[in-house]
Design an enzyme around this catalytic site. Structure first.
Site, PDB file in Angstrom:
ATOM      1  N   LYS A   1    -108.198 -25.154  17.305  1.00 51.76           N
ATOM      2  CA  LYS A   1    -107.657 -26.137  18.247  1.00 51.76           C
ATOM      3  C   LYS A   1    -107.303 -27.428  17.503  1.00 51.76           C
ATOM      4  O   LYS A   1    -107.774 -27.648  16.377  1.00 51.76           O
ATOM      5  CB  LYS A   1    -108.688 -26.411  19.351  1.00 51.76           C
ATOM      6  CG  LYS A   1    -110.002 -26.981  18.835  1.00 51.76           C
ATOM      7  CD  LYS A   1    -111.112 -26.952  19.885  1.00 51.76           C
ATOM      8  CE  LYS A   1    -112.398 -27.534  19.337  1.00 51.76           C
ATOM      9  NZ  LYS A   1    -113.542 -27.303  20.241  1.00 51.76           N
TER      10      LYS A   1
ATOM     11  N   ARG B   1    -119.639 -29.119  31.160  1.00 47.60           N
ATOM     12  CA  ARG B   1    -118.325 -29.518  30.683  1.00 47.60           C
ATOM     13  C   ARG B   1    -117.274 -28.558  31.232  1.00 47.60           C
ATOM     14  O   ARG B   1    -116.434 -28.941  32.008  1.00 47.60           O
ATOM     15  CB  ARG B   1    -118.313 -29.569  29.145  1.00 47.60           C
ATOM     16  CG  ARG B   1    -117.110 -30.246  28.570  1.00 47.60           C
ATOM     17  CD  ARG B   1    -117.167 -30.363  27.063  1.00 47.60           C
ATOM     18  NE  ARG B   1    -117.054 -29.080  26.369  1.00 47.60           N
ATOM     19  CZ  ARG B   1    -116.802 -28.946  25.074  1.00 47.60           C
ATOM     20  NH1 ARG B   1    -116.677 -30.022  24.309  1.00 47.60           N
ATOM     21  NH2 ARG B   1    -116.708 -27.764  24.514  1.00 47.60           N
TER      22      ARG B   1
ATOM     23  N   TYR C   1    -107.489 -59.859   5.555  1.00 46.47           N
ATOM     24  CA  TYR C   1    -107.470 -60.601   6.821  1.00 46.47           C
ATOM     25  C   TYR C   1    -108.828 -61.235   7.115  1.00 46.47           C
ATOM     26  O   TYR C   1    -109.875 -60.614   6.913  1.00 46.47           O
ATOM     27  CB  TYR C   1    -107.163 -59.646   7.973  1.00 46.47           C
ATOM     28  CG  TYR C   1    -105.711 -59.260   8.110  1.00 46.47           C
ATOM     29  CD1 TYR C   1    -104.720 -60.213   8.307  1.00 46.47           C
ATOM     30  CD2 TYR C   1    -105.348 -57.917   8.087  1.00 46.47           C
ATOM     31  CE1 TYR C   1    -103.390 -59.843   8.449  1.00 46.47           C
ATOM     32  CE2 TYR C   1    -104.022 -57.533   8.234  1.00 46.47           C
ATOM     33  CZ  TYR C   1    -103.043 -58.498   8.419  1.00 46.47           C
ATOM     34  OH  TYR C   1    -101.742 -58.122   8.565  1.00 46.47           O
TER      35      TYR C   1
ATOM     36  N   MET D   1    -103.715 -52.056   8.512  1.00 45.95           N
ATOM     37  CA  MET D   1    -103.062 -50.861   9.055  1.00 45.95           C
ATOM     38  C   MET D   1    -102.663 -49.881   7.958  1.00 45.95           C
ATOM     39  O   MET D   1    -102.832 -48.675   8.084  1.00 45.95           O
ATOM     40  CB  MET D   1    -101.824 -51.264   9.862  1.00 45.95           C
ATOM     41  CG  MET D   1    -101.176 -50.097  10.577  1.00 45.95           C
ATOM     42  SD  MET D   1     -99.665 -50.557  11.415  1.00 45.95           S
ATOM     43  CE  MET D   1    -100.259 -51.614  12.715  1.00 45.95           C
TER      44      MET D   1
HETATM   45  C1  LIG Z   1    -114.576 -26.723  19.494  1.00 51.31           C
HETATM   46  C2  LIG Z   1    -115.311 -25.557  20.056  1.00 51.31           C
HETATM   47  C3  LIG Z   1    -115.890 -24.595  19.211  1.00 51.31           C
HETATM   48  C4  LIG Z   1    -116.001 -24.786  17.720  1.00 51.31           C
HETATM   49  O1  LIG Z   1    -117.077 -25.676  17.496  1.00 51.31           O
HETATM   50  P1  LIG Z   1    -117.531 -26.138  16.041  1.00 51.31           P
HETATM   51  O2  LIG Z   1    -118.709 -27.000  16.302  1.00 51.31           O
HETATM   52  O3  LIG Z   1    -116.385 -26.889  15.476  1.00 51.31           O
HETATM   53  O4  LIG Z   1    -117.863 -24.922  15.251  1.00 51.31           O
HETATM   54  C5  LIG Z   1    -116.407 -23.453  19.791  1.00 51.31           C
HETATM   55  N1  LIG Z   1    -116.414 -23.291  21.138  1.00 51.31           N
HETATM   56  C6  LIG Z   1    -115.904 -24.211  21.970  1.00 51.31           C
HETATM   57  C7  LIG Z   1    -115.959 -23.974  23.437  1.00 51.31           C
HETATM   58  C8  LIG Z   1    -115.352 -25.371  21.467  1.00 51.31           C
HETATM   59  O5  LIG Z   1    -114.869 -26.300  22.309  1.00 51.31           O
END
Ligand SMILES: *Cc1c(COP(=O)(O)O)cnc(C)c1O
Length: 345
Positions: free
Chosen positions: A33, A128, A242, A290
């Site tokens: 992701k 969640r 800065y 920046m």
């Molecule tokens: C992001 C995610 C993972 C991967 O988690 P890591 O801690 O990066 O290994 C697995 N399952 C779900 C539902 C996630 O949101």
């Protein structure tokens, strides 16, 4: 050229995935992701497929559709956000497997795309995503009659193995799923490291593959070299950057490097941050701008062409600590201005 170079070591990535996969007899998936945690899904996903990953996880159907064009028809692509309104065409055309999160998503899916694969996400306490125990018991028989491809839940505290939440969620997951003839998945990186009770049929490692904690033995994947634009001598009493927040106590040599908070080097890091010049650790001085950062290179003899922010000397988690955050956030904040080089693969 004043463009920093982000080198992504695909061999290290593959080794990390393989090492995590070999820790369990379950099938190891791969979580890609958010553009493979910021490292480039177009390069990362094929490398992991080459290493043997057959099941990939993304957050959104849009990410899934992109991934399908990258990977071609073979691998399974599971979508954590499930089946959202408007996703029908994406899910159908890219042959995605939405991990449905509630009854509405499930009905939307089976009505719009009867017979199309889907999975089920259960909430075991993180609150969640996923069906709560009561919702699941009401829906379970209908859901099972549609032959889900996978049932999954997610651990809230797997980076702290002795946290009582882990056993609590494991029990809840077992109570909700024991005896069902459907493959199960509970663990991301942290859960993989907690041992076989947590593995079930499919694991979902993400951060460990990319070189981050809690996978202590991870090989670094992201290496960040930042060029020096200019070096100057400052006299005792002169300030840098800065707000004049840093003032030289004795004569110093300051290198100005070509990255800043727009590149994910968060401003809040400045008081603790360091970079490496060869084998020498040099501290950042003054505020992070920046596009620019001052580095004290007084101890270095001779010219300084570039500095290392991420790599073998300091990990994404070291850098994350300075900003009070986690390696995940450092990786996904890296930004788009780097020249990206993919090595190995
Ligand atoms: C992001 C995610 C993972 C991967 O988690 P890591 O801690 O990066 O290994 C697995 N399952 C779900 C539902 C996630 O949101």
């Amino acid at each position: 050229m004043a463009q920093p170079t982000l080198t992504i070591d695909l061999d290290a990535l593959r080794t990390n995935w393989r090492t995590l996969a070999d820790k369990s007899s379950a099938e190891a998936g791969a979580v890609v992701k958010a553009d493979a945690y910021g490292l480039g899904v177009d390069k990362v996903a094929p490398a992991l497929a080459e290493e043997g990953a057959r099941r990939f996880f993304v957050a959104t159907a849009e990410e899934g559709a992109t991934l399908r064009t990258i990977l071609g028809p073979g691998p399974e692509i599971c979508v954590f956000n499930g089946h959202m309104a408007g996703d029908v065409a994406l899910i159908r055309d890219a042959r995605l497997t939405p991990m449905v999160n509630d009854i509405d998503q499930m009905l939307r899916h089976v009505e719009a795309l009867p017979g199309h694969p889907f999975g089920i996400q259960l909430d075991t306490g993180m609150n969640r995503l996923g069906m709560e125990p009561a919702e699941w018991s009401a829906l379970r028989d209908i859901a099972l009659s549609q032959k889900p491809a996978l049932i999954m839940s997610h651990l809230a505290c797997a980076d702290t193995p002795d946290h009582p939440m882990n056993a609590h969620q494991l029990n809840a997951f077992r109570e909700m799923t024991d005896g069902l003839d459907v493959p199960r998945s509970l663990s991301a990186t942290g859960g993989v490291l907690m041992g076989p009770d947590y593995h079930f049929d499919v694991t979902r490692p993400g951060i460990g593959v990319y070189g981050g904690l809690p996978f202590l033995d991870a090989k670094p994947v992201a290496h960040l070299q930042i060029p020096v634009i200019q070096t100057r001598e400052v006299a005792a009493g002169e300030s840098v950057g800065y707000g004049n927040t840093w003032v030289a106590r004795s004569p110093a040599r300051i290198a100005t490097i070509a990255a800043g908070y727009a590149d994910g080097v968060h401003r809040i890091m400045a008081p603790k941050a360091h970079v490496w010049v060869g084998e020498t650790r040099c501290r950042i001085v003054g505020r992070i701008s920046m596009d620019l950062i001052g580095v004290d290179v007084t101890q270095i003899e001779g010219p300084v062409d570039q500095v290392e922010l991420l790599g073998i000397h300091q990990s994404v988690d070291t850098v994350a600590d300075w900003a009070g955050t986690i390696g995940y956030e450092i990786l996904t904040s890296l930004g788009s201005r780097y020249r990206r080089i993919y090595e190995g693969g």
